[in-house]
Scaffold this active site. Structure first.
Site, PDB file in Angstrom:
ATOM      1  N   GLY A  88       0.836  -1.192   0.000  1.00 41.29           N
ATOM      2  CA  GLY A  88       0.000   0.000   0.000  1.00 41.29           C
ATOM      3  C   GLY A  88       0.868   1.237   0.000  1.00 41.29           C
ATOM      4  O   GLY A  88       2.094   1.170   0.133  1.00 41.29           O
ATOM      5  N   LEU A  89       0.244   2.390  -0.143  1.00 41.34           N
ATOM      6  CA  LEU A  89       0.970   3.656  -0.182  1.00 41.34           C
ATOM      7  C   LEU A  89       1.670   3.942   1.140  1.00 41.34           C
ATOM      8  O   LEU A  89       1.304   3.400   2.187  1.00 41.34           O
ATOM      9  CB  LEU A  89       0.001   4.792  -0.494  1.00 41.34           C
ATOM     10  CG  LEU A  89      -0.640   4.817  -1.881  1.00 41.34           C
ATOM     11  CD1 LEU A  89      -1.743   5.859  -1.936  1.00 41.34           C
ATOM     12  CD2 LEU A  89       0.413   5.088  -2.959  1.00 41.34           C
ATOM     13  N   SER A  90       2.675   4.801   1.079  1.00 41.43           N
ATOM     14  CA  SER A  90       3.297   5.294   2.301  1.00 41.43           C
ATOM     15  C   SER A  90       2.229   6.009   3.127  1.00 41.43           C
ATOM     16  O   SER A  90       1.450   6.807   2.603  1.00 41.43           O
ATOM     17  CB  SER A  90       4.429   6.268   1.950  1.00 41.43           C
ATOM     18  OG  SER A  90       4.992   6.824   3.113  1.00 41.43           O
ATOM     19  N   GLY A  91       2.165   5.705   4.412  1.00 44.19           N
ATOM     20  CA  GLY A  91       1.159   6.320   5.276  1.00 44.19           C
ATOM     21  C   GLY A  91      -0.150   5.564   5.335  1.00 44.19           C
ATOM     22  O   GLY A  91      -1.083   5.978   6.040  1.00 44.19           O
ATOM     23  N   ALA A  92      -0.227   4.441   4.617  1.00 42.87           N
ATOM     24  CA  ALA A  92      -1.477   3.664   4.627  1.00 42.87           C
ATOM     25  C   ALA A  92      -1.694   2.958   5.962  1.00 42.87           C
ATOM     26  O   ALA A  92      -2.829   2.654   6.331  1.00 42.87           O
ATOM     27  CB  ALA A  92      -1.477   2.646   3.490  1.00 42.87           C
TER      28      ALA A  92
ATOM     29  N   LYS B 249       0.577   0.219   6.935  1.00 44.91           N
ATOM     30  CA  LYS B 249       1.081  -1.156   6.780  1.00 44.91           C
ATOM     31  C   LYS B 249       1.894  -1.614   7.987  1.00 44.91           C
ATOM     32  O   LYS B 249       1.675  -2.706   8.518  1.00 44.91           O
ATOM     33  CB  LYS B 249       1.951  -1.258   5.520  1.00 44.91           C
ATOM     34  CG  LYS B 249       1.257  -0.905   4.225  1.00 44.91           C
ATOM     35  CD  LYS B 249       2.169  -1.040   3.034  1.00 44.91           C
ATOM     36  CE  LYS B 249       3.362  -0.107   3.098  1.00 44.91           C
ATOM     37  NZ  LYS B 249       2.982   1.334   3.152  1.00 44.91           N
TER      38      LYS B 249
ATOM     39  N   SER C 295       6.070  -1.844  -1.997  1.00 45.39           N
ATOM     40  CA  SER C 295       6.125  -2.777  -3.145  1.00 45.39           C
ATOM     41  C   SER C 295       5.166  -2.324  -4.249  1.00 45.39           C
ATOM     42  O   SER C 295       4.148  -2.956  -4.489  1.00 45.39           O
ATOM     43  CB  SER C 295       5.812  -4.205  -2.703  1.00 45.39           C
ATOM     44  OG  SER C 295       4.739  -4.298  -1.818  1.00 45.39           O
TER      45      SER C 295
END
Length: 293
Positions: A123-127, A129, A197
């Site tokens: 997922g995006l940065s800040g999602a 994860k 990723s």
């Protein structure tokens, strides 16, 4: 052409998996001068090493055009992306052999009373994860499971400290982590991988390294504007001002999973809810109806 990205190679009637090393050089088509290159762009020509996942019969292109010419095919789109000519086999291909081991993956997993697998959060940065992966590992650890968490930032402090954030480096970043995760599954561990990723091809490579059912892709689905509003590390601000180049979602693409095993929507779920959703899936429990899937 991105070094380390998995392609399909078609040589005559054979179709095998292939990866390419960083080019030894590219060729200026006007002067035939050899120039340094990290990658090859559209219509560029270069000299590289190829690694195939199965043996093929071939002749040098100079001796036999049918047995020495090949095409490369993109695994995701099935489109032809390159044509090439083979020169010779590398000597190391004949000198490396697989060493048989008496204790196998099933034995290592059995002694831990669990099935080794990879839970791959993308997922995006800040999602969210890393937060979710940490909560999942805490739950599994409390249940007596043998786990390990591979986090994108942490791995870049050691194993991947030599890599930057170009597309080539991102491909190599995921390739290395996928190979490490495979080894950990072979040891019988449950491995949580928390990486942006961004490219489908590299996530597909990670899946193909493992046996059926051992790779669980989790899409931590968060819209760009939400992730950017959070901006816990200040990275989006730097990307918007030009201080940070090749940042996913801003000037580098993110390719969302097309059919992940699990989707968690962090705009409607807390990290705790998302972790419960993942653990519940692993334990074979149906998720509550109000969870986004």
């Amino acid at each position: 052409m991105l070094p380390g990205r998995p392609y399909l190679l078609k040589l005559g009637a054979r179709l095998v998996g292939a990866t390419i090393t960083e080019p030894k050089h590219k060729v200026n088509i006007n002067t035939l001068e050899q120039q340094p290159a990290k990658r090859l762009e559209l219509n560029e020509i270069g000299v590289c090493n190829l690694s195939l996942d199965a043996p093929v019969a071939f002749e040098p292109y100079s001796a036999n055009k049918d047995l020495g010419g090949f095409i490369l095919i993109d695994r995701i789109s099935n489109r032809t992306v390159a044509a090439g000519m083979l020169h010779f086999a590398l000597r190391r291909a004949h000198n490396i052999h697989w060493q048989a081991q008496s204790v196998d993956k099933a034995s290592r997993a059995a002694i831990k009373n669990q099935k080794g697998r990879v839970i791959w959060l993308t997922g995006l940065s800040g999602a969210g994860k890393s937060t979710i992966a940490n909560l999942v590992e805490k739950r599994l650890h409390a249940d007596g499971r043998h786990t390990y968490l591979l986090d994108g930032d942490n791995v870049r402090h050691g194993l991947n400290r030599d890599l930057g954030f170009t597309e080539e480096d991102r491909v190599e970043n995921i390739r290395r982590v996928a190979e490490v995760a495979k080894l950990m599954v072979d040891a019988g561990l449950i491995v949580l991988v928390s990486f942006i990723s961004p490219f489908r091809a590299e996530r597909a490579l990670a899946r193909e390294l493992l046996d059926e059912g051992e790779f669980i892709e989790v899409h931590v689905d968060t819209p760009l504007h939400v992730a950017e509003a959070r901006d816990v590390k200040g990275l989006y601000r730097k990307a918007r001002t030009g201080e940070l180049k090749n940042f996913t979602g801003i000037d580098s693409p993110y390719e969302a999973p097309e059919s992940p095993e699990i989707v968690v929507d962090t705009t409607s779920m807390t990290p705790e809810d998302a972790a419960e959703r993942i653990v519940g899936w692993l334990e074979g429990r149906e998720p509550p109806e109000d969870f986004a899937i």
